[in-house]
Motif scaffolding. Sequence first.
Motif, PDB file in Angstrom:
ATOM      1  N   LYS B 236       0.844  -1.203   0.000  1.00 22.67           N
ATOM      2  CA  LYS B 236       0.000   0.000   0.000  1.00 22.67           C
ATOM      3  C   LYS B 236       0.877   1.250   0.000  1.00 22.67           C
ATOM      4  CE  LYS B 236      -4.280  -1.711   2.025  1.00 22.67           C
ATOM      5  NZ  LYS B 236      -3.816  -3.102   2.307  1.00 22.67           N
ATOM      6  N   LEU B 237       2.012   1.176   0.708  1.00 18.47           N
ATOM      7  CA  LEU B 237       2.917   2.323   0.775  1.00 18.47           C
ATOM      8  C   LEU B 237       3.682   2.500  -0.525  1.00 18.47           C
ATOM      9  CD1 LEU B 237       4.255   1.812   4.427  1.00 18.47           C
ATOM     10  CD2 LEU B 237       2.689   3.598   3.635  1.00 18.47           C
ATOM     11  N   ASN B 238       4.039   1.359  -1.138  1.00 19.53           N
ATOM     12  CA  ASN B 238       4.796   1.453  -2.390  1.00 19.53           C
ATOM     13  C   ASN B 238       4.569   0.199  -3.228  1.00 19.53           C
ATOM     14  OD1 ASN B 238       6.808   1.549  -4.408  1.00 19.53           O
ATOM     15  ND2 ASN B 238       8.033   2.933  -3.127  1.00 19.53           N
ATOM     16  N   THR B 239       3.948   0.354  -4.364  1.00 21.42           N
ATOM     17  CA  THR B 239       3.611  -0.808  -5.205  1.00 21.42           C
ATOM     18  C   THR B 239       4.857  -1.457  -5.789  1.00 21.42           C
ATOM     19  OG1 THR B 239       3.309   0.692  -7.066  1.00 21.42           O
ATOM     20  CG2 THR B 239       1.321   0.028  -5.847  1.00 21.42           C
ATOM     21  N   ASN B 240       5.972  -0.795  -5.651  1.00 19.17           N
ATOM     22  CA  ASN B 240       7.222  -1.371  -6.175  1.00 19.17           C
ATOM     23  C   ASN B 240       7.908  -2.307  -5.171  1.00 19.17           C
ATOM     24  OD1 ASN B 240       8.982  -1.780  -8.277  1.00 19.17           O
ATOM     25  ND2 ASN B 240      10.359  -0.102  -7.675  1.00 19.17           N
ATOM     26  N   THR B 241       7.198  -2.707  -4.145  1.00 23.01           N
ATOM     27  CA  THR B 241       7.695  -3.695  -3.173  1.00 23.01           C
ATOM     28  C   THR B 241       7.852  -5.051  -3.872  1.00 23.01           C
ATOM     29  OG1 THR B 241       6.546  -2.529  -1.399  1.00 23.01           O
ATOM     30  CG2 THR B 241       7.137  -4.831  -0.985  1.00 23.01           C
ATOM     31  N   LYS B 242       8.970  -5.705  -3.612  1.00 21.64           N
ATOM     32  CA  LYS B 242       9.219  -7.015  -4.245  1.00 21.64           C
ATOM     33  C   LYS B 242       9.184  -8.137  -3.204  1.00 21.64           C
ATOM     34  CE  LYS B 242      12.011  -5.575  -8.195  1.00 21.64           C
ATOM     35  NZ  LYS B 242      11.800  -4.107  -8.071  1.00 21.64           N
ATOM     36  N   PHE B 243       9.036  -9.350  -3.709  1.00 25.37           N
ATOM     37  CA  PHE B 243       9.057 -10.521  -2.833  1.00 25.37           C
ATOM     38  C   PHE B 243      10.024 -11.547  -3.416  1.00 25.37           C
ATOM     39  CE2 PHE B 243       7.628 -14.445  -0.831  1.00 25.37           C
ATOM     40  CZ  PHE B 243       7.331 -14.032   0.454  1.00 25.37           C
ATOM     41  N   TYR B 244      10.783 -12.156  -2.524  1.00 29.03           N
ATOM     42  CA  TYR B 244      11.710 -13.222  -2.952  1.00 29.03           C
ATOM     43  C   TYR B 244      11.382 -14.491  -2.190  1.00 29.03           C
ATOM     44  CZ  TYR B 244      15.892 -16.135  -3.080  1.00 29.03           C
ATOM     45  OH  TYR B 244      16.743 -17.197  -3.218  1.00 29.03           O
TER      46      TYR B 244
END
Lengths: 467, 467
Positions: B236-244
């Motif tokens: 919600k804060l930043n859609t550019n958050t990634k997951f590994y």
Amino acid sequence: MKSAFVLLTLCLTLNVASQTDADVLKTIYKQSLTNGKSYDWLNHLSNQIGSRLSGSLGAEKAVSYTKAELENLGLDRVWLQPVMVPRWIRGTKEYGYIESALGKTNTVNICALGGSIATPALGIKANVVEVKNFEELALLGKDSIQGKIVFYNRPMQADLILTYEAYGGCVNQRYKGAVEAAKYGAAGVIVRSMNLRLDDLPHTGSMTYDDLPVNKRIPSAAISTNDAELLSTMLKLNTNTKFYFKQNCKQLKDVQSYNVIGEIKGSEFPNEYILVGGHLDSWDLGDGSHDDGAGVVQSMDVLRLLKTSGIKPKRSIRVVLFMNEENGLRGGKKYAQESKQKGENHIFALESDSGGFTPRGFSFDCTDASFNQVLNWQPLFKPYLIHYFEKGGSGADVGPLKTESNVLAGLRPDSQRYFDHHHASNDTFDAINKRELELGAATMTSLVYLFDKYGVNPISNLDNIKK
Amino acid sequence: MKSAFVLLTLCLTLNVASQTDADVLKTIYKQSLTNGKSYDWLNHLSNQIGSRLSGSLGAEKAVSYTKAELENLGLDRVWLQPVMVPRWIRGTKEYGYIESALGKTNTVNICALGGSIATPALGIKANVVEVKNFEELALLGKDSIQGKIVFYNRPMQADLILTYEAYGGCVNQRYKGAVEAAKYGAAGVIVRSMNLRLDDLPHTGSMTYDDLPVNKRIPSAAISTNDAELLSTMLKLNTNTKFYFKQNCKQLKDVQSYNVIGEIKGSEFPNEYILVGGHLDSWDLGDGSHDDGAGVVQSMDVLRLLKTSGIKPKRSIRVVLFMNEENGLRGGKKYAQESKQKGENHIFALESDSGGFTPRGFSFDCTDASFNQVLNWQPLFKPYLIHYFEKGGSGADVGPLKTESNVLAGLRPDSQRYFDHHHASNDTFDAINKRELELGAATMTSLVYLFDKYGVNPISNLDNIKK
């Protein structure tokens, strides 16, 4: 903003007025399960404050905390009711061991019973007489008991479904064991912990000396069920097995404390009171999450849930957080006494003091007519798996409010795990399940809603009862 | 000695024949609570054997152990029914983290879903698309999803009283999430654990690729509810958050395993079968005490409690410990298939696969007439607080035995704590309460006793029903 809030509250209130009771209960349960406060409050009470033995700093902090939280709810009135309470302190941790006839020792897990005197500074070591009850004690008589430690080892009866009944069948060993054994000159008393499970935890709890002169009083303590089994086995192998214990607990002077009270004033019948409550004090070994932190926070949430569900009570609803249930009942007695002096009419009082487990129903102390009225409401509770509606006791704190016409009740949660934790060091927050606690709060709120709406009906109406 | 034993058994049997049903149930509950074996068996299964994933060494040991224990009961027959089962292995512990837009990482608690493929050896890192359901997924479409990790984050609905219903409303994310996301070219799938509580434990469970070609399959894993909340907030804060995440689980070839079966032959109607069962396999993260070690040992104890209560069944009573319920249901299917081939008439089958908590009642899959028959027995269960008698599902393993006239049922214990433990590393023996487990075994035995005594009555007799 404020007028918008008033408007919203008004809308909710009007809305509720036109809803069926089934719809209102649905709202209450949903509010509790999705927007309840009981678990957060209990987290603070258990983990930030901890144990709350009458007269302790913890009890004092709990009074301040719950008063402040009730004030935050915007009730019509929040106040403290002064009450003097006994102050018993455990002192340094107890120590005890079993000594075999050959002189080998086994340390046991032991705790003084609440209200007990200390042992002499060097402790007591003596031979042990094991009994199951006071009748066996009397049969043994002074010759067999004089100078010895009496060991009460009657287990809780495992085949009783309601564990409270098993407790009721055993607890006289703990409460009266010392005064009975002192009659025959015993040096001290050891009690098997009131616990259905075999484990290593000693369970404390209140005991009495009645009117025994101070110089006749003997120390009493509880040992864990595992240690009780061990001691019993060793005694069977050799009656010359000895027991040693040392405790330096003490009864200090009474101190000032308080019941914490909050109230929503009734809109139509402000002089008819409905009370919900639990007790704020606890024993000192755990943090009192089940006994009775759960009942405290559920009772607080009843008033909050009425508000968040848009219910505007016709009668005055009071939450009372009683002080000193565990070792004196001073709070419950004081409340009833002042209430009587003021001529307050408590039509219904509901106590939660049986743990924070999944609610199963209620036990009612009331007339047959009132009980029939309640049975009419039973189907409303079916979707929430609340099925237990029986006549019986209510709770220690509300008991003194009994009149000929009012209704007293106790919440009855699932009781299977209760005595695993009761008065022991594992009565802690991690043993609480959030949903179970919240279901209890919703169940209490629902019954309060119904009694508020319909009042206590003294007329039996057997024809309407769904059996 | 032996003839004395036979005489004693005979006396008990004759005695039971002249008792009322209420007396027999009382004996059964007393036997279970004072002389039950379920808790000891579960202790061994959980603490000596541990997790029992299909095809694992644990599952093999559990087959041998339970077969030997059933043989010790002196049943008429104990045998193994061969069944080929899938073998999926988790491999080295999974690893995953959230990477913020600024490159900071937060490790998460993650576990592969059962049946998932591995990630590439170096893991997968990608942007994340959070959705609540498959409809949202379809609306986003390929452009938004291609190459990304789909994060299913629909929480279990807290205001449903039966937690199984909340599970039913969410579990398609876990079971079908990968196959749905793969349609839109997702690189992988992360699912919020099926858990009503906010905590740090990831919950595994089965998933499917349906008929998706091997090269289209994508890895899927569950993260803890706390981590799901964190990931959602960061997105919600930043859609550019990634997951590994990285996992190297694997589906191996099917291996030989077994259902474990024990039988008491019926004295009057040996060709009418009554079945009780649970599943012997478990997931691999905990020791499967609630899911479904509890159901296994309760089912075993049903046959033992019939014997110790002096009941000589008229119909043949079978305990079936099914293999591979969790990831294939091969045991349940195999049993039903062979039973059909042999023309065995299962008039009643009861499954316990909902945890070892306090029993509340049963769910029945049967005709209205049979359900009415059961409702006639409901008052017998009231002293044991068994109140839940509803039509509904039974259990996965007994489901394939359904006919037009027989009765299938599932034990329904209190469900509030079940999903705190379900398929997670805390599904362990310490979460089991001995009395709750024993009450379940007694409740099952009581219903088996009644169906054995009265059979399945196909005639509706509405007049006799106590509503």
